[in-house]
Design a protein around this motif. Sequence first.
Motif, PDB file in Angstrom:
ATOM      1  N   LEU A  52      38.863  16.059  41.561  1.00 20.02           N
ATOM      2  CA  LEU A  52      37.572  15.438  41.882  1.00 20.02           C
ATOM      3  C   LEU A  52      36.483  16.177  41.100  1.00 20.02           C
ATOM      4  O   LEU A  52      36.315  17.400  41.216  1.00 20.02           O
ATOM      5  N   ILE A  53      35.769  15.415  40.277  1.00 23.97           N
ATOM      6  CA  ILE A  53      34.719  15.971  39.423  1.00 23.97           C
ATOM      7  C   ILE A  53      33.409  15.335  39.864  1.00 23.97           C
ATOM      8  O   ILE A  53      33.308  14.108  39.882  1.00 23.97           O
ATOM      9  N   ILE A  54      32.428  16.174  40.211  1.00 25.68           N
ATOM     10  CA  ILE A  54      31.123  15.612  40.588  1.00 25.68           C
ATOM     11  C   ILE A  54      30.049  16.188  39.670  1.00 25.68           C
ATOM     12  O   ILE A  54      29.950  17.407  39.514  1.00 25.68           O
TER      13      ILE A  54
ATOM     14  N   GLU B 154      44.216  10.478  37.135  1.00 25.86           N
ATOM     15  CA  GLU B 154      44.503  11.426  38.218  1.00 25.86           C
ATOM     16  C   GLU B 154      43.237  12.108  38.742  1.00 25.86           C
ATOM     17  O   GLU B 154      43.304  12.918  39.654  1.00 25.86           O
ATOM     18  N   ARG B 155      42.105  11.826  38.099  1.00 26.72           N
ATOM     19  CA  ARG B 155      40.857  12.451  38.553  1.00 26.72           C
ATOM     20  C   ARG B 155      39.887  11.382  39.003  1.00 26.72           C
ATOM     21  O   ARG B 155      39.785  10.323  38.398  1.00 26.72           O
ATOM     22  N   LYS B 156      39.129  11.686  40.076  1.00 24.21           N
ATOM     23  CA  LYS B 156      38.013  10.822  40.476  1.00 24.21           C
ATOM     24  C   LYS B 156      36.737  11.477  39.939  1.00 24.21           C
ATOM     25  O   LYS B 156      36.583  12.699  40.014  1.00 24.21           O
ATOM     26  N   VAL B 157      35.850  10.649  39.417  1.00 22.43           N
ATOM     27  CA  VAL B 157      34.594  11.180  38.888  1.00 22.43           C
ATOM     28  C   VAL B 157      33.417  10.545  39.639  1.00 22.43           C
ATOM     29  O   VAL B 157      33.351   9.327  39.790  1.00 22.43           O
ATOM     30  N   VAL B 158      32.521  11.406  40.118  1.00 22.46           N
ATOM     31  CA  VAL B 158      31.345  10.944  40.866  1.00 22.46           C
ATOM     32  C   VAL B 158      30.099  11.447  40.146  1.00 22.46           C
ATOM     33  O   VAL B 158      30.058  12.600  39.695  1.00 22.46           O
TER      34      VAL B 158
ATOM     35  N   ASN C 292      27.906   5.785  33.809  1.00 22.88           N
ATOM     36  CA  ASN C 292      28.655   4.603  33.371  1.00 22.88           C
ATOM     37  C   ASN C 292      30.155   4.821  33.300  1.00 22.88           C
ATOM     38  O   ASN C 292      30.920   3.863  33.318  1.00 22.88           O
ATOM     39  N   ILE C 293      30.593   6.076  33.176  1.00 20.81           N
ATOM     40  CA  ILE C 293      32.044   6.287  33.122  1.00 20.81           C
ATOM     41  C   ILE C 293      32.581   6.865  34.433  1.00 20.81           C
ATOM     42  O   ILE C 293      33.737   7.279  34.512  1.00 20.81           O
ATOM     43  N   ALA C 294      31.722   6.887  35.465  1.00 22.37           N
ATOM     44  CA  ALA C 294      32.146   7.452  36.753  1.00 22.37           C
ATOM     45  C   ALA C 294      32.851   6.402  37.605  1.00 22.37           C
ATOM     46  O   ALA C 294      32.651   5.197  37.427  1.00 22.37           O
ATOM     47  N   ASP C 295      33.702   6.855  38.546  1.00 20.48           N
ATOM     48  CA  ASP C 295      34.305   5.934  39.513  1.00 20.48           C
ATOM     49  C   ASP C 295      33.295   5.560  40.580  1.00 20.48           C
ATOM     50  O   ASP C 295      33.291   4.447  41.099  1.00 20.48           O
ATOM     51  N   VAL C 296      32.466   6.536  40.940  1.00 12.20           N
ATOM     52  CA  VAL C 296      31.444   6.293  41.962  1.00 12.20           C
ATOM     53  C   VAL C 296      30.108   6.796  41.432  1.00 12.20           C
ATOM     54  O   VAL C 296      30.011   7.934  40.967  1.00 12.20           O
ATOM     55  N   PHE C 297      29.090   5.933  41.465  1.00  6.30           N
ATOM     56  CA  PHE C 297      27.740   6.370  41.090  1.00  6.30           C
ATOM     57  C   PHE C 297      26.854   6.281  42.321  1.00  6.30           C
ATOM     58  O   PHE C 297      26.796   5.241  42.980  1.00  6.30           O
ATOM     59  N   ILE C 298      26.182   7.363  42.627  1.00  2.94           N
ATOM     60  CA  ILE C 298      25.271   7.371  43.764  1.00  2.94           C
ATOM     61  C   ILE C 298      23.859   7.561  43.251  1.00  2.94           C
ATOM     62  O   ILE C 298      23.529   8.599  42.668  1.00  2.94           O
ATOM     63  N   GLN C 299      23.043   6.509  43.393  1.00  2.00           N
ATOM     64  CA  GLN C 299      21.669   6.578  42.906  1.00  2.00           C
ATOM     65  C   GLN C 299      20.772   7.079  44.026  1.00  2.00           C
ATOM     66  O   GLN C 299      20.637   6.448  45.073  1.00  2.00           O
ATOM     67  N   ILE C 300      20.195   8.238  43.783  1.00  2.00           N
ATOM     68  CA  ILE C 300      19.424   8.924  44.811  1.00  2.00           C
ATOM     69  C   ILE C 300      17.942   8.787  44.489  1.00  2.00           C
ATOM     70  O   ILE C 300      17.561   8.701  43.323  1.00  2.00           O
ATOM     71  N   LYS C 301      17.105   8.744  45.529  1.00  2.00           N
ATOM     72  CA  LYS C 301      15.652   8.693  45.307  1.00  2.00           C
ATOM     73  C   LYS C 301      15.192  10.036  44.744  1.00  2.00           C
ATOM     74  O   LYS C 301      15.686  11.069  45.175  1.00  2.00           O
ATOM     75  N   PRO C 302      14.223  10.014  43.810  1.00  2.00           N
ATOM     76  CA  PRO C 302      13.756  11.286  43.260  1.00  2.00           C
ATOM     77  C   PRO C 302      13.260  12.216  44.377  1.00  2.00           C
ATOM     78  O   PRO C 302      12.749  11.749  45.401  1.00  2.00           O
ATOM     79  N   ASN C 303      13.430  13.492  44.179  1.00  2.00           N
ATOM     80  CA  ASN C 303      12.925  14.534  45.085  1.00  2.00           C
ATOM     81  C   ASN C 303      13.583  14.521  46.466  1.00  2.00           C
ATOM     82  O   ASN C 303      12.977  14.956  47.442  1.00  2.00           O
ATOM     83  N   SER C 304      14.788  13.995  46.574  1.00  2.00           N
ATOM     84  CA  SER C 304      15.406  13.999  47.908  1.00  2.00           C
ATOM     85  C   SER C 304      16.840  14.520  47.880  1.00  2.00           C
ATOM     86  O   SER C 304      17.643  14.194  48.741  1.00  2.00           O
ATOM     87  N   ASP C 305      17.140  15.371  46.906  1.00  2.00           N
ATOM     88  CA  ASP C 305      18.489  15.949  46.820  1.00  2.00           C
ATOM     89  C   ASP C 305      18.827  16.783  48.055  1.00  2.00           C
ATOM     90  O   ASP C 305      19.961  16.751  48.547  1.00  2.00           O
TER      91      ASP C 305
ATOM     92  N   MET D 117      35.549  14.126  49.167  1.00  2.00           N
ATOM     93  CA  MET D 117      35.446  15.579  48.969  1.00  2.00           C
ATOM     94  C   MET D 117      36.476  16.326  49.821  1.00  2.00           C
ATOM     95  O   MET D 117      37.176  17.216  49.340  1.00  2.00           O
ATOM     96  N   VAL D 118      36.560  15.929  51.065  1.00  2.00           N
ATOM     97  CA  VAL D 118      37.457  16.635  51.990  1.00  2.00           C
ATOM     98  C   VAL D 118      38.923  16.411  51.609  1.00  2.00           C
ATOM     99  O   VAL D 118      39.754  17.309  51.734  1.00  2.00           O
TER     100      VAL D 118
END
Lengths: 130, 429
Positions: B144-146, B177-181, B192-205, B241-242
């Motif tokens: 798993l690569i994030i 064999e790897r998941k990319v987030v 664009n090459i990820a399995d999962v893309f999570i678009q987050i609002k700026p300043n809210s990490d 992740m888990v």
Amino acid sequence: MIKVILITGRSLDQGTSKSIGKFSKEYMEKLAICELDPEDLKSLGIKSGQNVKIKTKYGEIIVKAIESKQAPHKGIAFMPYGPWANLLLGSLTNSSGMPTFKGIEADIEIAKEGKIMDLNELLEEKIGVI
Amino acid sequence: MKTINNVVCSFCGCLCDDIEVNIENNKIVNVKNACSLGLSKFLNYNKHRILKPRIRKSKEFVNVSLEEAINECVKILSNANYPIIYGWSNTSNEALRVGIEIAELIGGVIDNTTSVCHGPTIIGVQDIGESTSTLGQIKNRADLIIYWGSNPLHAHPRHLSRYTALSKGRFIKTRKERKVVVVDVRKTATANIADVFIQIKPNSDYELLTALRYAVNNGEIEQDEVAGVPVEKIEELAEMMVSCKFGALMFGLGLTMSPGKHRNIEAAIALVTDLNKYTKFVILPMRGHYNVTGANNVTCWITGYPFAVDFSKGYPYYNPGETTIADIIARGECDAALIVASDPISHLPIESARKLSKIPIVTIDPHETPTTRVSRVVIPSSYVGIECEGTAYRMDGVPLRLKKIVDPPDGIISDEEILKMILSKLKGD
């Protein structure tokens, strides 16, 4: 006029043009730009390639608006790190050592007059280099 | 034509060590295996060079001998009450070692560009520690690569193919064999090459990281969304992740430069620490300049601190927010600067750049930059990894020896040699 959150950051073009030279035409062309979401370009009533004025509470600058290839990101404007973007940033770090280079409120409007400064003009006008 | 193999690229923190360079008449004519960033550096390093030391006399620059430039530099540094010595991420460990001795001798502040890139990362790590590994471990084992707030396809183009998603590891051999987030505010090239893309609002990490920790620890989030991300998506990521065997969270300046800064890093490290209750998980910063990691390591061995070290009291003192370059300049406290292998006039917020330009600056750099334009003294140097040797640290802390592949222009010497001349003159040798 639209309100956006300004993110400054690295871009591939910034990295390759930096090696060509900070005073090269390429460096200016790749840095004095602002990537906008297609919908934001539409709200401003402009096309990719037209000049816009970006204003924050720290300063303002005219740069070329470019349609983002990393959209959608409505309401977010991206500028590559460098002398042009830094005109829009504040110095304070809130005791962290790190100025806020990302996530800054900014206003963008069409630049009806004025032109994009080259690096020599920027240094002379904004820094006071003789 | 001569071919040199296994050349280390001195552009970004990946320090790719498989570059092949063809040389003809002391000129680089062809480069293989490099990304476009490395290629542009190898093919353009000799443009916009400064070839003679120079001193600003009234409004004009005058070319001078190296000795005259060194004397002027020594005069400026000796007369200063609170000088700053800054840069270092684009030069060798050996050069920095001399720089630290100069800082101690003159009672100045020595800082490296970490303070305006991954400074918050180091503060976060110092607060709560980190579980880390080399990039080799990630290549061989990570399923798993994030990438969080990082766009390696633009900033570290070969990171994915050499060390993560697209690399062929010993145990994990294929992309399947790897998941990319990817977590980012924009749908970046990497997204664009990820399995999962999570678009987050700026300043809210910070909010999203905290929500993820809660989900990882089996908490039930009582909201529809956090940081613009639907709760189902947060729960899905927590589950990924888990349940992975070996996860790697790599983060960029999206976390360090946004509001929250070192608190964002603490939240990310805390999440990884939590994950180690269930599986194996590591966290690594994506370091930008090729030897910024070396700058931290060398400063740490010698002074006990990784950056922003103040010697004005006669002993090393470190307090980011106080002894960091951005703060010292913003408060208008420094009265001279020695800049080595860096361009702070281009990379500090405008008000700081303006203040810095008003004090006497000595710059050691191979090429013309906005900082050399405002300097009182400019001493040209050779390129480490192209025209002279040196050691650098890869972003995961692995030291690599950079080669000399062509001769520098006549009369041009390395940062290390120039700094040794300054040090010896300061000591009155």
